[in-house]
Design a protein around this motif. Structure first.
Motif, mmCIF file in Angstrom:
data_model
loop_
_atom_site.group_PDB
_atom_site.id
_atom_site.type_symbol
_atom_site.label_atom_id
_atom_site.label_comp_id
_atom_site.label_asym_id
_atom_site.label_seq_id
_atom_site.Cartn_x
_atom_site.Cartn_y
_atom_site.Cartn_z
ATOM 1 N N MET A 1 27.452 -65.935 6.034
ATOM 2 C CA MET A 1 26.496 -67.360 6.313
ATOM 3 C C MET A 1 24.934 -66.338 6.072
ATOM 4 S SD MET A 1 28.027 -70.010 8.636
ATOM 5 C CE MET A 1 26.167 -70.864 8.640
ATOM 6 N N ASN A 2 25.102 -65.095 6.128
ATOM 7 C CA ASN A 2 23.706 -64.455 6.509
ATOM 8 C C ASN A 2 23.491 -64.561 7.921
ATOM 9 O OD1 ASN A 2 21.284 -61.569 5.274
ATOM 10 N ND2 ASN A 2 20.010 -63.901 5.695
ATOM 11 N N GLN A 3 25.070 -64.135 8.519
ATOM 12 C CA GLN A 3 24.816 -63.497 10.099
ATOM 13 C C GLN A 3 24.444 -62.987 10.648
ATOM 14 O OE1 GLN A 3 28.621 -65.289 11.536
ATOM 15 N NE2 GLN A 3 29.456 -63.550 9.981
ATOM 16 N N GLN A 4 24.457 -61.270 9.737
ATOM 17 C CA GLN A 4 24.442 -59.552 10.514
ATOM 18 C C GLN A 4 24.478 -59.293 11.826
ATOM 19 O OE1 GLN A 4 20.313 -60.065 8.601
ATOM 20 N NE2 GLN A 4 20.892 -57.739 7.300
ATOM 21 N N LYS A 5 25.888 -60.324 12.118
ATOM 22 C CA LYS A 5 25.922 -60.232 13.997
ATOM 23 C C LYS A 5 26.881 -58.683 14.038
ATOM 24 C CE LYS A 5 25.901 -64.984 15.033
ATOM 25 N NZ LYS A 5 26.503 -66.199 15.777
ATOM 26 N N PHE A 6 26.209 -57.986 14.022
ATOM 27 C CA PHE A 6 27.343 -56.483 13.805
ATOM 28 C C PHE A 6 26.124 -55.390 15.024
ATOM 29 C CE2 PHE A 6 25.730 -56.260 9.778
ATOM 30 C CZ PHE A 6 24.788 -55.316 9.340
ATOM 31 N N LEU A 7 26.731 -54.175 15.486
ATOM 32 C CA LEU A 7 25.349 -53.184 15.948
ATOM 33 C C LEU A 7 26.248 -51.855 15.573
ATOM 34 C CD1 LEU A 7 23.091 -52.554 17.335
ATOM 35 C CD2 LEU A 7 24.717 -52.606 19.655
ATOM 36 N N PHE A 8 25.203 -50.846 14.854
ATOM 37 C CA PHE A 8 25.861 -49.878 14.417
ATOM 38 C C PHE A 8 24.960 -49.071 16.223
ATOM 39 C CE2 PHE A 8 27.037 -51.020 10.649
ATOM 40 C CZ PHE A 8 27.755 -50.127 9.808
ATOM 41 N N SER A 9 26.019 -48.335 16.860
ATOM 42 C CA SER A 9 25.162 -47.085 17.088
ATOM 43 C C SER A 9 25.352 -45.111 16.574
ATOM 44 C CB SER A 9 25.576 -47.233 18.635
ATOM 45 O OG SER A 9 25.222 -48.767 19.388
ATOM 46 N N LEU A 10 24.629 -44.816 17.771
ATOM 47 C CA LEU A 10 24.449 -43.696 16.929
ATOM 48 C C LEU A 10 24.164 -42.792 18.058
ATOM 49 C CD1 LEU A 10 24.888 -40.908 15.080
ATOM 50 C CD2 LEU A 10 22.670 -41.071 14.558
ATOM 51 N N ASN A 11 25.145 -41.940 19.323
ATOM 52 C CA ASN A 11 24.787 -40.857 20.403
ATOM 53 C C ASN A 11 25.784 -39.517 18.848
ATOM 54 O OD1 ASN A 11 25.216 -39.684 22.258
ATOM 55 N ND2 ASN A 11 26.428 -40.917 23.460
ATOM 56 N N ALA A 12 24.358 -39.138 19.518
ATOM 57 C CA ALA A 12 24.834 -37.246 18.745
ATOM 58 C C ALA A 12 24.771 -37.507 17.449
ATOM 59 C CB ALA A 12 25.740 -36.863 19.515
ATOM 60 N N GLU A 13 26.420 -37.191 16.902
ATOM 61 C CA GLU A 13 26.994 -37.420 15.553
ATOM 62 C C GLU A 13 28.680 -37.976 15.532
ATOM 63 O OE1 GLU A 13 25.752 -35.579 12.905
ATOM 64 O OE2 GLU A 13 24.311 -35.073 13.713
ATOM 65 N N ASN A 14 28.023 -39.039 17.106
ATOM 66 C CA ASN A 14 29.557 -40.212 16.614
ATOM 67 C C ASN A 14 28.535 -41.549 15.955
ATOM 68 O OD1 ASN A 14 32.018 -40.819 17.848
ATOM 69 N ND2 ASN A 14 30.873 -41.637 18.949
ATOM 70 N N VAL A 15 29.215 -42.217 15.147
ATOM 71 C CA VAL A 15 28.460 -43.224 15.081
ATOM 72 C C VAL A 15 29.553 -44.199 15.237
ATOM 73 C CG1 VAL A 15 28.228 -45.120 12.491
ATOM 74 C CG2 VAL A 15 27.491 -42.287 13.000
ATOM 75 N N THR A 16 29.235 -45.826 16.031
ATOM 76 C CA THR A 16 30.283 -46.612 16.444
ATOM 77 C C THR A 16 29.877 -48.346 15.417
ATOM 78 O OG1 THR A 16 29.489 -47.314 18.509
ATOM 79 C CG2 THR A 16 31.209 -45.589 18.060
#
Length: 226
Positions: free
Chosen positions: A174-189
């Motif tokens: 449903m084109n909701q885009q309900k996510f969040l990427f995070s970057l701390n130094a080289e660590n992606v979550t």
């Protein structure tokens, strides 16, 4: 078609021409499916020349027409099944685009009972990808601004920005885009912020991030907060 171009050009298509997929294209697609199944342990299957799964009311409600081919996204019932289905399903969808085909992620508006695929004991048919030559090439979906989809500690590196640009092109339920990427130094979550089929969406956006950034994040090298 180069993979980044395929990601830019791939849009959801629900109406298809009455045109058979050539044997050489089917062979290349099956090769990609075999590789994905080998890597993931999934049981993804290509079904061609089969209109019944998209012949009922739900398909009509979903505005699907002319669907005679689809990719059944199947795997063993494990905690990470939906996420793996999203990641490898999108990889196959992009390969199909490179081969000149169109696709659409379909979760509800098809008949699982009429689907001509093999679901073994302990497995689940999560969803399918409709497949074929579209009557149109679809239209681009609207995206939230990048700053609403990610959080970065410090200056955003170029590789991360390219990853997020690819993520913004990713299909989600449903084109909701309900996510969040995070970057701390080289660590992606990445984490889900809720919504329907959110774990499938997580797999899809991880694949897009990898293609855009050139960095492997899916699997053991990827630290998730879900």
């Amino acid at each position: 078609m180069e993979i980044h171009e395929a990601i830019e050009k791939r849009h959801s298509v629900r109406s298809y021409l009455d045109k058979s997929i050539p044997a050489d294209i089917i062979s290349q697609l099956n090769h990609e499916i075999t590789e994905c199944n080998r890597e993931s342990g999934l049981h993804i299957q290509l079904v061609t020349g089969e209109p019944e799964a998209f012949s009922g009311f739900m398909a009509h409600y979903g505005k699907f027409s002319g669907v005679r081919n689809y990719i059944a996204l199947i795997g063993r019932k494990t905690a990470d099944l939906d996420e793996k289905i999203g990641y490898y399903g999108e990889r196959i969808a992009i390969k199909a685009q490179q081969l000149g085909l169109n696709t659409c992620w379909v979760a509800m508006t098809f008949s699982k009972k009429k689907s001509r695929c093999i679901v073994n004991k302990g497995e689940k048919l999560v969803c399918v990808l409709s497949l074929g030559y579209g009557k149109t090439q679809g239209i681009a979906h609207k995206s939230k601004p990048m700053e609403q989809l990610c959080a970065v500690s410090g200056k955003m590196p170029e590789w991360f920005r390219k990853g997020m640009e690819s993520v913004m092109l990713a299909p989600t339920a449903m084109n909701q885009q309900k996510f969040l990427f995070s970057l701390n130094a080289e660590n992606v979550t990445v984490k889900s912020t809720g919504g329907f089929y959110s774990k499938v969406d997580l797999g899809i956006v991880q694949y897009h991030f990898e293609v855009g950034s050139g960095r492997k994040i899916f699997g053991t090298a990827f630290h998730k907060n879900i």
